[in-house]
Design an enzyme around this catalytic site. Sequence first.
Site, mmCIF file in Angstrom:
data_model
loop_
_atom_site.group_PDB
_atom_site.id
_atom_site.type_symbol
_atom_site.label_atom_id
_atom_site.label_comp_id
_atom_site.label_asym_id
_atom_site.label_seq_id
_atom_site.Cartn_x
_atom_site.Cartn_y
_atom_site.Cartn_z
ATOM 1 N N CYS A 120 0.795 -0.949 0.066
ATOM 2 C CA CYS A 120 0.042 -0.055 0.164
ATOM 3 C C CYS A 120 0.918 1.343 0.177
ATOM 4 C CB CYS A 120 -0.853 0.002 1.169
ATOM 5 S SG CYS A 120 -2.081 -1.491 1.096
ATOM 6 N N CYS A 440 0.477 2.553 6.569
ATOM 7 C CA CYS A 440 0.805 1.196 7.040
ATOM 8 C C CYS A 440 0.809 0.375 5.534
ATOM 9 C CB CYS A 440 -0.088 0.545 7.975
ATOM 10 S SG CYS A 440 -1.926 0.646 7.234
#
Length: 456
Positions: A120, A440
């Site tokens: 991500c 994250c």
Amino acid sequence: MASMLLTSLRSSPLTSVQAAQFAARSLSTSVHLQAQAKSKKTLATPGVKNIVLVDGVRTPFLQSGTIGLLNRTGLPKDAVDYIVYGTVIQEVKTSNVAREAALGAGFSDKTPAHTVTMACISSNQAMTTAVGLIAAGQCDAVIAGGVEFMSDVPIRHSRKMRKTMLSLNKAKTLGARLSLLGSIRLAHLAPELPAVAEFSTAETMGHSADRLAAAFGVSRLEQDEFALRSHMLAKKAQDSGLLSDVISFKVPGKDIVSKDNGIRPSTMEQMAKLKPAFIKPHGTVTAANSSFLTDGASAVLIMSEEKALAMGYKPKAYLRDFVYVSQDPKDQLLLGPTYATPKVLEKSGLTLNDIDVFEFHEAFAGQIMANLKAMESDWFAQTYMGRKTKVGAPPMEKFNSWGGSLSLGHPFAATGCRLVTTVAHRLQKEGGQYGLVAACAAGGQGHAMVIEAYPQ
């Protein structure tokens, strides 16, 4: 502006290459500053090259399975020295999607391009790679971005079927081929579907988010409230025209697609009716308080300040210090912001109070709330981070005030550029000087970056 082309996914799904072409070619060449930044010390370092964000754009972020994307607009291509793109779910035929997108978008075949992947935070990695190329004197202008096309992900044959097919390719006699064909069983035909799961733990991210929320005592009510906040703020920002990085385009025979289609403010009562999505029946993570599978692409133009000014550009922001972190992928999979935020602040010589704008990636409402609680915990700081005192959580009035991934959507590799561009725009709009991006990522990794507003 060149013609723009889209097709319905049902008839002819477009590829991640085309989505990336759309974003790369849609970079605007003008920036309008709207507010004077507060007067604070600058992070400029004598003798060190300033690197600026000139502009950033993205496609509307669309729920997976709705609309594919392609757009072609003009961009001064001879100014671009390098192209770096991020992607997570890779298509085998276009493993270097940056190069294929660059060629397809009309950039010179002399312009190098490569693709990065870091879950991500893939476009974060693309941007910091661009920063490194410019800081090292290798380039003056780099396009960085990310693309994800969840509506048409590669689906593999089973391992046994793949092995048989490879053996068939090597078989030298008809008998050997017939023998291999005869060994195929119905079970061999079952496909392997991609899953958002950790290779090291075999646990889905949603399951991990549910456990993380429980570990930090984050209730279902808190998660639903935060998710509703994200949708309401995103809707307000969208209606107010603040999401100016989104590029409109025309679907042949259909309407103009000009906005994210996952923003759907609900009510707490409606959200409470949903059942747990991962840990059943007692989990707290649901479809309503999780980010959804999304199609989209993003791109930013990053340049040395000297080059940008020489070309007549008005930069939007300085890209300052950044860090990457990693921790236990089992129990701390989604705590990247907690670990990265204090490190980047210390590297910059700033404190939490110096930051005017915070943009954190919202994978799950429970993940955000767990990070905020971890950042407010002296015990966590002392036990896991080797710190004497807590990090401190960002004030909510400065936090994701134009919505976030829960509402805008999360095309895995495209979100990082959206975060950075949003910080730049918010700093301009709100008159702040410093912004902080944090996210994250799968594998227990994380990223944070400090952005400084560009003065008028």
